[in-house]
Design an enzyme around this catalytic site. Structure first.
Site, PDB file in Angstrom:
ATOM      1  N   HIS A  48       0.685  -1.247   0.318  1.00 18.42           N
ATOM      2  CA  HIS A  48      -0.031  -0.150  -0.228  1.00 18.42           C
ATOM      3  C   HIS A  48       0.958   1.109   0.132  1.00 18.42           C
ATOM      4  CE1 HIS A  48      -3.200   2.724   1.005  1.00 18.42           C
ATOM      5  NE2 HIS A  48      -2.594   3.511   1.830  1.00 18.42           N
ATOM      6  N   HIS A  72       3.741   6.610   5.227  1.00 19.84           N
ATOM      7  CA  HIS A  72       2.452   7.577   6.291  1.00 19.84           C
ATOM      8  C   HIS A  72       1.142   7.057   6.852  1.00 19.84           C
ATOM      9  CE1 HIS A  72       0.311   5.461   2.873  1.00 19.84           C
ATOM     10  NE2 HIS A  72      -1.131   5.677   3.690  1.00 19.84           N
ATOM     11  N   GLU A  76       0.220   5.836  12.119  1.00 18.61           N
ATOM     12  CA  GLU A  76      -0.900   5.463  12.418  1.00 18.61           C
ATOM     13  C   GLU A  76      -1.073   4.259  13.119  1.00 18.61           C
ATOM     14  OE1 GLU A  76      -5.209   5.382  10.288  1.00 18.61           O
ATOM     15  OE2 GLU A  76      -3.712   7.184   9.978  1.00 18.61           O
ATOM     16  N   ASP A  77      -0.696   3.082  12.286  1.00 18.93           N
ATOM     17  CA  ASP A  77      -0.949   1.631  12.709  1.00 18.93           C
ATOM     18  C   ASP A  77       0.501   1.467  13.300  1.00 18.93           C
ATOM     19  OD1 ASP A  77      -3.173   2.094  10.685  1.00 18.93           O
ATOM     20  OD2 ASP A  77      -2.151   1.615   9.510  1.00 18.93           O
ATOM     21  N   ASP A 139      -3.517   8.187  -0.624  1.00 19.56           N
ATOM     22  CA  ASP A 139      -3.215   7.041  -0.211  1.00 19.56           C
ATOM     23  C   ASP A 139      -4.840   7.307  -0.880  1.00 19.56           C
ATOM     24  OD1 ASP A 139      -3.613   5.801   1.997  1.00 19.56           O
ATOM     25  OD2 ASP A 139      -4.422   7.343   3.249  1.00 19.56           O
ATOM     26  N   ASP A 259     -23.805  13.904 -26.174  1.00 19.82           N
ATOM     27  CA  ASP A 259     -22.313  14.445 -26.440  1.00 19.82           C
ATOM     28  C   ASP A 259     -21.440  13.673 -25.246  1.00 19.82           C
ATOM     29  OD1 ASP A 259     -23.757  15.516 -24.451  1.00 19.82           O
ATOM     30  OD2 ASP A 259     -22.548  17.275 -24.012  1.00 19.82           O
TER      31      ASP A 259
END
Length: 722
Positions: A48, A72, A76-77, A139, A259
């Site tokens: 990822h 990134h 957080e993880d 992300d 169109d």
């Protein structure tokens, strides 16, 4: 899977002497931090951040941004901290990583509040450095590309947030490729029936139209050659989301959209753009009202191009977009195409939003920053953000000749608030091009607007029905909130007195003695007036408040009272769970589902406290929600949904053949979908439209049934409608 050398090679292709060591070290650190972790797809988690970094390199961002893409998710993880990132990779990378990191270590009263605070944090960070948003968009784009591995409910929640927030933000930055892909992916998960049918129809149309596209391209090349101009020409089919929006807004079927194909002409110079436009209009008749000059007046996201729709060869409507190479780069990559990563002084950061030119480009961001400070309610903040993000622009003039950029459909009231908040508050009338017009008049490009003010005038609730800007809506609601707060406090006092008399309690005396200060603290209200306002707005029932007041005045502690009221509280919670719903902040309420949008289990929903009819539950994207009073909106979630039928409306368009109605009804019956009612209409083209109100247990059952109906050869459309 993307490899690190693909990322570094891409960066080296557009940056002289790049700091590839920074990117290599970020890759090694991220791989170690995520070691042993896999995604729902079964791939190693490092895939990822690698894909995110590659997307950023494709946008030609600097080394710090690409490194931030790799890192990134580490804060957080994993156990990594922002300070560690700064020590290892510098303050520039650390600030970018911190900007895209969600607030996960705090308790919030609901997921809606958490979402609002995360978005608020992102906006604050991107106001300091717009690259934060670029990393976040990369992300989100990769997450949307791999959304198929998530549960259906999660898919719809993420897709809805992407459609409401991230796709419009990509549009604001001019990231056309990112925006269109995000929108199409959102359509895939929010309206899978529409997506599959449009995909099939567009593929068939593209295959059938290839010879026509080649013919038009050849004619344009010949036109350029004869006039000794150089340029590139190519044709493309409009993306699925834009086709769907046009079908919905104009009530058209796919066959009625003429169109679908747009031709892009990329030229060497600005003068060539206008010259080619003249040549095209000389050969093919332009369609009235379908010419836009975004070169003279660029869009807010810096987009520049000439747009014109003409009646082309064989009587087909075709759209031309004419621009220079530089304009095309900005149209495709927006802010990334022009961003200059340079040192602006000792100790400064590369890529910062510095200089007056950049400030002008991001006036929309400053406006968001201004009104977000005034909005403490998370729901109102998100509502205003959605309103601000989705609008196209019109450009109008003040009496002094200054240009004001407003959203499409904006009115003189929006214009007045764009001038100044006090001008908006006192707006009594307006002149457009010298003529007095109603305040709800939609302004057009080039209009000259003059506001007439009256010192005795105040904002009206009726203005909320037509204003388009978040600033106008916020200011009007603030005034209404002040007035209604006073009314709600007065109503609460009256209701509390009545309830107090019923149980033999002098509420007014208790208020004077300061008992309500303790009560307000217990109900997590900032002041007594806040508590009274909540009672007036039906957030708390007078009975519940008086019951707790009685306990306080009789000397019981909170813990003792909790033991005594445990059974009652559990009963209240059971009452609050109605038809598989969990209602936040209220007890013992009547709940009903809105007929305008017919929400189904699994969809994002919101509740509205009506006057005398309990709570009405709407889909969160229902068009009526934006007109509701924010004070009456409450958080509602599906919880323990009971097995019962829920109504939904569908439309089927098919060839008018014998037995079609029976076949469709048989399929619905096989899928255990009950038909409650229906209506039918025949068209002159040999087709019929069948409208049904059906009963299903959830959203998945509905879409599965529609997919089976669509398999019938004679069926052209099978859609859910609101």
């Amino acid at each position: 899977m993307i490899r690190i050398n693909q990322i570094t090679d891409k960066v080296a292709s557009y940056i002289d002497n790049p700091d590839l060591d920074l990117i290599q070290r970020a890759y090694v650190f991220s791989a170690q931090a995520h070691d042993g972790v896999v995604r729902r797809s079964g791939e190693p988690y490092i895939s990822h951040p690698m894909n995110v970094a590659y997307l950023l390199a494709t946008m030609q961002l600097d080394e710090a941004s690409v490194a931030a893409g790799l890192l990134h998710d580490t804060v957080e993880d994993t156990d990594t901290t922002v300070d560690e990132i700064e020590d290892l990779f510098g303050a520039d990378v650390a600030d970018l990583v911190d900007g895209v990191t969600k607030i996960s270590k705090m308790d919030f009263e609901s997921k809606a509040v958490q979402q609002a605070e995360n978005i608020r944090k992102l906006i604050l960070a991107m106001a300091e450095d717009i690259r934060v948003l670029m990393v976040k968009l990369a992300d989100r784009l990769h997450n949307m590309r791999t959304l198929e591995f998530m549960k259906p409910v999660k898919q719809r929640l993420i897709a809805q947030e992407t459609q409401d927030i991230y796709a419009p933000l990509a549009n604001r930055l001019g990231l056309h490729r990112v925006k269109t892909e995000l929108e199409d992916l959102c359509l895939r998960y929010l309206k899978p029936d529409v997506y599959s049918q449009l995909s099939e129809a567009v593929s068939e149309h593209r295959a059938a139209g290839e010879p026509y596209i080649e013919k038009v391209i050849e004619l344009i090349h010949e036109m350029l050659k004869q006039n000794k101009m150089q340029g590139r020409v190519y044709g493309r089919t409009k993306h699925l989301h834009s086709i769907h929006v046009k079908m919905e807004q104009q009530g058209l079927t796919f066959d009625e959209i003429f169109d679908l194909i747009a031709f892009r002409i990329i030229l060497k110079s600005l003068k060539d753009c206008y010259a080619v436009l003249g040549l095209i209009h000389a050969v093919w008749r332009p369609v009235a009202g379908r010419f836009k000059d975004y070169i003279s007046i660029p869009k807010a996201n810096m987009y520049q191009s000439l747009h014109s729709t003409v009646i082309g060869p064989e009587g087909e409507r075709i759209e031309f977009q004419i621009r220079t190479e530089e304009m095309n780069q900005i149209a495709e990559y927006g802010v990334a195409a022009h961003w200059q990563y340079k040192e602006v002084g000792k100790g400064s950061k590369r890529g910062k939003t510095t200089g007056t030119r950049d400030a002008e480009r991001y006036t929309w961001l400053k406006q968001i920053m201004d009104w977000q400070r005034e909005l403490s309610d998370p729901r109102e903040f998100m509502s205003s953000l959605r309103l601000e993000m989705f609008q196209e622009e019109v450009y109008v003039f003040t009496p002094h000749g200054d240009i004001k950029e407003l959203p499409d459909g904006a009115t003189p009231v929006d214009f007045a608030y764009a001038i100044h908040s006090e001008v908006g508050d006192k707006c009594a009338g307006a002149k457009v091009n010298g003529r007095i017009v109603p305040l709800h008049t939609a302004l057009k490009n080039g209009d000259s607007v003059e506001v007439i003010t009256d010192k005795n005038r105040m904002p009206s609730r009726d203005w909320l029905k037509f204003v388009k800007t978040a600033k106008a809506r916020t200011r009007i609601k603030q005034y209404i909130r002040t007035v209604e707060r006073e009314r709600s406090i007065a109503l609460a006092k009256e209701l509390l007195d009545k309830e107090g008399r019923r149980v033999g309690l002098n509420v007014q005396k208790a208020m004077k003695d300061g008992e309500f200060l303790r009560l307000a603290e217990e109900f997590n209200c900032g002041s007594v007036d806040d508590l009274l306002s909540q009672i007036g707005f039906s957030r708390f029932t007078p009975r519940k408040v008086v019951k707790r007041l009685y306990a306080l005045m009789n000397g019981e502690t909170l813990d003792e009272r909790k033991v005594k009221e445990k059974t009652a509280d559990e009963a209240d919670k059971k009452k609050a769970k109605t038809d598989g719903l969990q209602i936040s902040g209220v007890d013992n309420v009547l709940v009903r589902f809105a007929s305008c949008c017919t929400p189904l289990p699994g969809e994002p929903i919101i509740g509205y406290i009506t006057r005398g009819r309990g709570v009405t539950v709407h889909r969160i994207d229902c068009h009526n929600v934006k007109n509701f009073e924010d004070e009456r909106l409450i958080q509602v979630t599906w919880e323990g949904v009971e097995e019962k039928p829920y109504p939904a409306k569908i439309k089927v368009k098919c060839l008018n053949k014998p037995g079609m109605l029976g076949k469709i009804c048989s399929i619905l019956a096989e899928m255990e979908v009950n038909i409650d009612s229906g209506s039918f209409e025949s068209n002159v083209d040999g087709t019929s439209k069948l409208h049904f109100t059906v009963e299903v247990k959830d959203l998945n059952q509905l879409y599965s049934a529609l997919a089976h109906v669509k398999k019938l050869k004679a069926v052209q459309e099978a859609l859910r409608v609101s």
